[in-house]
Design an enzyme around this catalytic site. Structure first.
Site, PDB file in Angstrom:
ATOM      1  N   CYS A  43      -0.708 -12.289  -0.072  1.00  0.00           N
ATOM      2  CA  CYS A  43      -0.553 -11.247  -0.070  1.00  0.00           C
ATOM      3  C   CYS A  43      -0.027 -10.407  -1.454  1.00  0.00           C
ATOM      4  O   CYS A  43      -0.436  -9.618  -2.132  1.00  0.00           O
ATOM      5  CB  CYS A  43       0.552 -11.037   0.934  1.00  0.00           C
ATOM      6  SG  CYS A  43       1.391  -9.297   0.754  1.00  0.00           S
ATOM      7  N   CYS A  48      -2.882  -8.275  -0.501  1.00  0.00           N
ATOM      8  CA  CYS A  48      -2.707  -6.989   0.148  1.00  0.00           C
ATOM      9  C   CYS A  48      -2.334  -5.794  -1.114  1.00  0.00           C
ATOM     10  O   CYS A  48      -2.634  -4.657  -1.279  1.00  0.00           O
ATOM     11  CB  CYS A  48      -1.060  -7.238   1.140  1.00  0.00           C
ATOM     12  SG  CYS A  48      -1.350  -7.896   2.276  1.00  0.00           S
ATOM     13  N   LYS A  51      -4.615  -5.785  -3.778  1.00  0.00           N
ATOM     14  CA  LYS A  51      -6.020  -4.907  -2.682  1.00  0.00           C
ATOM     15  C   LYS A  51      -4.905  -3.212  -2.983  1.00  0.00           C
ATOM     16  O   LYS A  51      -5.800  -2.625  -3.104  1.00  0.00           O
ATOM     17  CB  LYS A  51      -6.118  -5.613  -1.349  1.00  0.00           C
ATOM     18  CG  LYS A  51      -6.986  -4.378  -0.268  1.00  0.00           C
ATOM     19  CD  LYS A  51      -6.438  -3.563   0.225  1.00  0.00           C
ATOM     20  CE  LYS A  51      -5.227  -4.029   0.667  1.00  0.00           C
ATOM     21  NZ  LYS A  51      -4.997  -4.504   1.955  1.00  0.00           N
ATOM     22  N   TYR A 178     -11.754  -7.026   8.169  1.00  0.00           N
ATOM     23  CA  TYR A 178     -10.580  -6.257   7.416  1.00  0.00           C
ATOM     24  C   TYR A 178     -11.471  -6.062   6.180  1.00  0.00           C
ATOM     25  O   TYR A 178     -11.763  -4.546   5.503  1.00  0.00           O
ATOM     26  CB  TYR A 178      -9.423  -6.405   7.434  1.00  0.00           C
ATOM     27  CG  TYR A 178      -8.725  -6.898   8.485  1.00  0.00           C
ATOM     28  CD1 TYR A 178      -7.102  -5.847   8.235  1.00  0.00           C
ATOM     29  CD2 TYR A 178      -8.606  -6.845   9.193  1.00  0.00           C
ATOM     30  CE1 TYR A 178      -6.721  -5.417   9.541  1.00  0.00           C
ATOM     31  CE2 TYR A 178      -7.798  -6.861  11.005  1.00  0.00           C
ATOM     32  CZ  TYR A 178      -7.094  -5.947  10.132  1.00  0.00           C
ATOM     33  OH  TYR A 178      -5.929  -6.151  11.889  1.00  0.00           O
ATOM     34  N   GLU A 182     -12.731  -2.540   3.196  1.00  0.00           N
ATOM     35  CA  GLU A 182     -11.171  -2.176   2.599  1.00  0.00           C
ATOM     36  C   GLU A 182     -11.784  -2.397   1.206  1.00  0.00           C
ATOM     37  O   GLU A 182     -11.780  -1.113   0.068  1.00  0.00           O
ATOM     38  CB  GLU A 182     -10.200  -3.110   2.556  1.00  0.00           C
ATOM     39  CG  GLU A 182      -9.405  -2.978   3.194  1.00  0.00           C
ATOM     40  CD  GLU A 182      -8.084  -3.434   3.785  1.00  0.00           C
ATOM     41  OE1 GLU A 182      -7.298  -3.179   4.355  1.00  0.00           O
ATOM     42  OE2 GLU A 182      -8.601  -4.048   2.692  1.00  0.00           O
ATOM     43  N   ARG A 199     -23.465  -8.153  10.612  1.00  0.00           N
ATOM     44  CA  ARG A 199     -24.590  -8.491  10.858  1.00  0.00           C
ATOM     45  C   ARG A 199     -25.004  -7.622  12.468  1.00  0.00           C
ATOM     46  O   ARG A 199     -25.492  -8.208  13.846  1.00  0.00           O
ATOM     47  CB  ARG A 199     -24.130 -10.732  11.797  1.00  0.00           C
ATOM     48  CG  ARG A 199     -22.755 -11.087  12.294  1.00  0.00           C
ATOM     49  CD  ARG A 199     -22.805 -11.965  12.611  1.00  0.00           C
ATOM     50  NE  ARG A 199     -21.359 -12.699  12.618  1.00  0.00           N
ATOM     51  CZ  ARG A 199     -21.113 -13.095  12.693  1.00  0.00           C
ATOM     52  NH1 ARG A 199     -21.437 -14.476  12.394  1.00  0.00           N
ATOM     53  NH2 ARG A 199     -19.564 -13.700  13.525  1.00  0.00           N
ATOM     54  N   THR A 311       0.752 -10.623   6.917  1.00  0.00           N
ATOM     55  CA  THR A 311       1.952 -11.064   6.352  1.00  0.00           C
ATOM     56  C   THR A 311       3.424 -10.298   7.131  1.00  0.00           C
ATOM     57  O   THR A 311       4.171 -11.063   6.794  1.00  0.00           O
ATOM     58  CB  THR A 311       2.157  -9.939   4.948  1.00  0.00           C
ATOM     59  OG1 THR A 311       1.292 -10.927   4.033  1.00  0.00           O
ATOM     60  CG2 THR A 311       3.663  -9.658   4.507  1.00  0.00           C
ATOM     61  N   HIS A 435       5.244  21.041  11.076  1.00  0.00           N
ATOM     62  CA  HIS A 435       4.349  21.751  10.740  1.00  0.00           C
ATOM     63  C   HIS A 435       4.076  22.253   9.778  1.00  0.00           C
ATOM     64  O   HIS A 435       5.860  22.822   9.219  1.00  0.00           O
ATOM     65  CB  HIS A 435       4.201  22.959  11.589  1.00  0.00           C
ATOM     66  CG  HIS A 435       2.704  23.803  11.286  1.00  0.00           C
ATOM     67  ND1 HIS A 435       1.708  23.846  11.470  1.00  0.00           N
ATOM     68  CD2 HIS A 435       3.384  25.093  11.004  1.00  0.00           C
ATOM     69  CE1 HIS A 435       1.267  24.777  11.938  1.00  0.00           C
ATOM     70  NE2 HIS A 435       1.643  25.634  10.984  1.00  0.00           N
ATOM     71  N   GLU A 440       1.405  15.729  13.818  1.00  0.00           N
ATOM     72  CA  GLU A 440       1.937  16.997  14.294  1.00  0.00           C
ATOM     73  C   GLU A 440       0.494  17.139  15.433  1.00  0.00           C
ATOM     74  O   GLU A 440       0.982  17.108  16.890  1.00  0.00           O
ATOM     75  CB  GLU A 440       2.039  18.209  13.824  1.00  0.00           C
ATOM     76  CG  GLU A 440       0.656  19.004  13.589  1.00  0.00           C
ATOM     77  CD  GLU A 440       1.413  20.526  13.368  1.00  0.00           C
ATOM     78  OE1 GLU A 440       1.538  21.727  13.567  1.00  0.00           O
ATOM     79  OE2 GLU A 440       0.698  21.200  12.036  1.00  0.00           O
TER      80      GLU A 440
HETATM   81  P1  NDP Z   1     -12.629 -10.633   9.853  1.00  0.00           P
HETATM   82  O1  NDP Z   1     -12.370 -12.060  10.453  1.00  0.00           O
HETATM   83  O2  NDP Z   1     -11.776  -9.551   9.890  1.00  0.00           O
HETATM   84  O3  NDP Z   1     -14.542 -10.497   9.409  1.00  0.00           O
HETATM   85  C1  NDP Z   1     -14.930 -11.141   9.634  1.00  0.00           C
HETATM   86  C2  NDP Z   1     -16.257  -9.947   9.366  1.00  0.00           C
HETATM   87  O4  NDP Z   1     -17.645 -11.266   8.532  1.00  0.00           O
HETATM   88  C3  NDP Z   1     -16.652  -9.905  10.865  1.00  0.00           C
HETATM   89  O5  NDP Z   1     -17.094  -8.125  10.874  1.00  0.00           O
HETATM   90  C4  NDP Z   1     -17.524 -10.616  11.338  1.00  0.00           C
HETATM   91  O6  NDP Z   1     -18.600 -10.571  12.384  1.00  0.00           O
HETATM   92  C5  NDP Z   1     -18.484 -11.065   9.451  1.00  0.00           C
HETATM   93  N1  NDP Z   1     -18.648 -12.861   9.813  1.00  0.00           N
HETATM   94  C6  NDP Z   1     -17.895 -14.060  10.076  1.00  0.00           C
HETATM   95  N2  NDP Z   1     -18.802 -14.949   9.948  1.00  0.00           N
HETATM   96  C7  NDP Z   1     -20.107 -14.476   8.942  1.00  0.00           C
HETATM   97  C8  NDP Z   1     -21.978 -15.079   9.120  1.00  0.00           C
HETATM   98  N3  NDP Z   1     -21.692 -15.961   9.305  1.00  0.00           N
HETATM   99  N4  NDP Z   1     -22.361 -13.970   8.497  1.00  0.00           N
HETATM  100  C9  NDP Z   1     -22.312 -12.992   8.651  1.00  0.00           C
HETATM  101  N5  NDP Z   1     -21.306 -11.961   8.734  1.00  0.00           N
HETATM  102  C10 NDP Z   1     -20.040 -12.865   8.919  1.00  0.00           C
HETATM  103  O7  NDP Z   1     -11.898 -11.396   8.684  1.00  0.00           O
HETATM  104  P2  NDP Z   1     -12.213 -11.313   7.290  1.00  0.00           P
HETATM  105  O8  NDP Z   1     -12.106 -12.056   6.069  1.00  0.00           O
HETATM  106  O9  NDP Z   1     -12.221  -9.834   6.423  1.00  0.00           O
HETATM  107  O10 NDP Z   1     -10.608 -10.702   7.047  1.00  0.00           O
HETATM  108  C11 NDP Z   1      -9.692 -12.009   6.565  1.00  0.00           C
HETATM  109  C12 NDP Z   1      -8.134 -11.831   7.994  1.00  0.00           C
HETATM  110  O11 NDP Z   1      -7.358 -10.984   7.162  1.00  0.00           O
HETATM  111  C13 NDP Z   1      -8.258 -10.358   9.607  1.00  0.00           C
HETATM  112  O12 NDP Z   1      -8.585 -10.602  10.380  1.00  0.00           O
HETATM  113  C14 NDP Z   1      -6.340  -9.949   9.152  1.00  0.00           C
HETATM  114  O13 NDP Z   1      -5.771 -10.416   9.584  1.00  0.00           O
HETATM  115  C15 NDP Z   1      -6.721  -9.838   7.487  1.00  0.00           C
HETATM  116  N6  NDP Z   1      -6.332  -8.907   6.153  1.00  0.00           N
HETATM  117  C16 NDP Z   1      -5.609  -7.463   7.126  1.00  0.00           C
HETATM  118  C17 NDP Z   1      -5.765  -6.569   5.844  1.00  0.00           C
HETATM  119  C18 NDP Z   1      -4.723  -5.278   6.121  1.00  0.00           C
HETATM  120  O14 NDP Z   1      -3.565  -5.581   7.107  1.00  0.00           O
HETATM  121  N7  NDP Z   1      -5.486  -4.095   5.680  1.00  0.00           N
HETATM  122  C19 NDP Z   1      -6.472  -6.293   4.939  1.00  0.00           C
HETATM  123  C20 NDP Z   1      -7.455  -7.792   4.713  1.00  0.00           C
HETATM  124  C21 NDP Z   1      -7.148  -9.173   5.702  1.00  0.00           C
HETATM  125  P3  NDP Z   1     -18.841 -10.534  13.349  1.00  0.00           P
HETATM  126  O15 NDP Z   1     -17.508  -9.141  13.668  1.00  0.00           O
HETATM  127  O16 NDP Z   1     -19.739 -10.446  13.866  1.00  0.00           O
HETATM  128  O17 NDP Z   1     -17.551 -11.670  13.717  1.00  0.00           O
END
Ligand code: NDP
Length: 452
Positions: A43, A48, A51, A178, A182, A199, A311, A435, A440
């Protein structure tokens, strides 16, 4: 048996630090914590916090355009990445210092070393020293996952983004979750040419479909070349950068390729299995509702357990662990109705069920509006805000709220309190609007746009 410590925490991230501090300062326990890298964990050091600072930095280009539309004479000079990075590094050092000081103030012994389990009550530090503890808390977090494919060695992950020496000109981001979304928005805002491959058919899988579509549309309008249904086949280093061959026939050269394809729990080489701790198929530590593992003296909190990987949830899990184990007050971390935000541009705030989940549970009413907000509308931007409430047709309770708007993260925090309390649509309606604001709209949604 006399132990060296009442609690030994492995991992100095959000969950581990909170548990260590509370156990020491509120329960009077003798506590130690080992961290192999930097205090603060994902984090603070590579998640976080940096970022969000990058989100702020990237928002100024649009803000300057808007300022001109409001009558200001503003001339943007270009974005000075080294200046920003220097300040970012200093801020992370400051925060890391605070984490360390707070632990010290609470009386926690800190070991700046990797620690592994030697047995259910013994931790072994990198130099071979062993420390015994009545309880051990595993809070080692997670790390980025990159799939195997030809050229995978050329890609970077979110860990490396904060370490760029110079901002790249052209970046390919792979993933639709995410982190991918982002960073696509952040880098786009900073003036980087961004292509994003996902994908599946639509980014942000698992979130409300209407919101996903709204965000994807806005990202494309903002200049991100989002290509869905696209997979990287191979990457080769060529003179001009990284040549990426993809399944949609769109082959191109980028300066950097950032993989944000999920994260995996940090359990490898920790001695967990040897100590008898059961792991799930994806390597996460298996825990019960009290964060206890299959070995009674060993607990685990945060991303290493792969429950809700956020977090504030890790912090709650750490606090619940201390209540349960050190204060004699059995407490489960509450994983229901956890609000969240995705810091895309526009931002996404969400709590509760999506329309799709809710309609599978029973009859619902959907209240939604999409409109051009006053500030950006005046500035001539086409951006639209989405506000959406999912209501149970029987109990009238608001089951979900989804907001796509600037500051949606701030708004959803407050809406989440009402929803967590069980507010009905009529409770929202009898709340007087503030307002003129965007929020709102949440209390002035008159008729359902759909039932389901
Ligand atoms: P996510 O699980 O959110 O997303 C992973 C992405 O990668 C999905 O789109 C998935 O596709 C794709 N993917 C997975 N495997 C492959 C592959 N072999 N080839 C191509 N694409 C693939 O993970 P993140 O890494 O973005 O984030 C991890 C975690 O961190 C989040 O789940 C969240 O809990 C936390 N986080 C929270 C944030 C916040 O609160 N703002 C910010 C950043 C992270 P598919 O959808 O098809 O499975």
């Amino acid at each position: 048996m006399a132990f060296d410590y009442d609690l030994f925490v492995i991992g100095g991230g959000s969950g581990g630090v909170r548990a260590a501090r509370l156990a020491a300062s509120e329960a009077g326990a003798k506590v130690a914590l080992a961290e192999e890298y930097r205090m603060g964990g994902t984090c603070v050091i590579r998640g976080c916090v940096p970022k969000k600072l990058m989100v702020f930095a990237s928002g100024y280009a649009g803000a300057m355009d808007d300022a001109r539309a409001f009558g200001w004479e503003v001339a943007a000079g270009g974005f000075d990445w080294p200046l920003f990075r220097g300040k970012l590094d200093a801020e992370l050092d400051r925060l890391e210092g605070i984490y360390r000081t707070n632990l010290q103030k609470a009386g926690v012994d800190i070991f700046d070393a990797r620690a592994t389990l030697a047995d259910p009550h013994t931790v072994r530090l990198a130099d071979g020293t062993e420390k015994t503890a009545r309880h051990i808390l595993v809070a080692t977090g997670g790390r980025p996952f990159v799939p195997e494919f030809p050229g995978a060695e050329h890609v970077i992950t979110s860990n490396e983004v904060f370490r760029f020496e110079a901002l790249p000109k052209r970046v390919l981001i792979v993933g639709g979750g995410y982190i991918a979304c982002e960073f696509a928005c952040i880098l786009n805002g900073l003036g980087v040419e961004v292509t994003q491959y996902y994908r599946g058919a639509q980014i942000l899988r698992g979130f409300d479909e209407e919101a996903r579509g709204h965000i994807a549309g806005a990202m494309c309008d903002n200049g991100i070349d989002l290509r869905v249904g696209t997979v990287v086949q191979r990457i080769d280093r060529v003179e001009e950068g990284l040549w990426v061959k993809s399944t949609d026939g769109h082959d191109a050269v980028y300066d950097e390729v950032l993989y944000a394809t999920g994260r995996v729990p940090n359990t490898e080489g920790l001695g967990l299995e040897q100590a008898g701790v059961k792991l799930r198929q994806n390597g996460a530590v298996e825990v019960d509702a009290y964060s206890q593992t299959s070995v009674p003296s060993i607990y685990a909190v945060g991303d290493v357990t792969d429950r809700v990987n956020l977090t504030p949830v890790a912090i709650r899990e750490g606090a619940a662990f201390v209540e349960t184990v050190f204060k004699g007050n059995a407490t489960r971390a509450d994983h229901a109705l956890v609000p969240g935000a995705v810091f895309t541009q526009p931002e996404f705030g969400t709590v509760g069920m999506t329309e799709e989940e809710a309609s599978a549970h029973g009859p619902i009413e959907v209240y939604a509006t999409a409109f051009r907000p006053m500030q950006t509308g005046f500035a001539g931007r086409e951006d639209r805000v989405l506000m959406k409430l999912i209501v149970c047709a029987r109990s009238r309770k608001v089951l979900g709220c989804h907001i796509v708007a600037d500051h949606a993260g701030e708004m959803i925090q407050l809406a989440a309190i009402a929803i967590k309390m069980g507010a009905t649509k009529e409770d929202f309606d009898r709340t007087v609007a503030v307002h003129p604001t965007m929020a709102e709209e949440l209390v002035t949604l008159k008729a359902p746009v759909r039932t389901g």
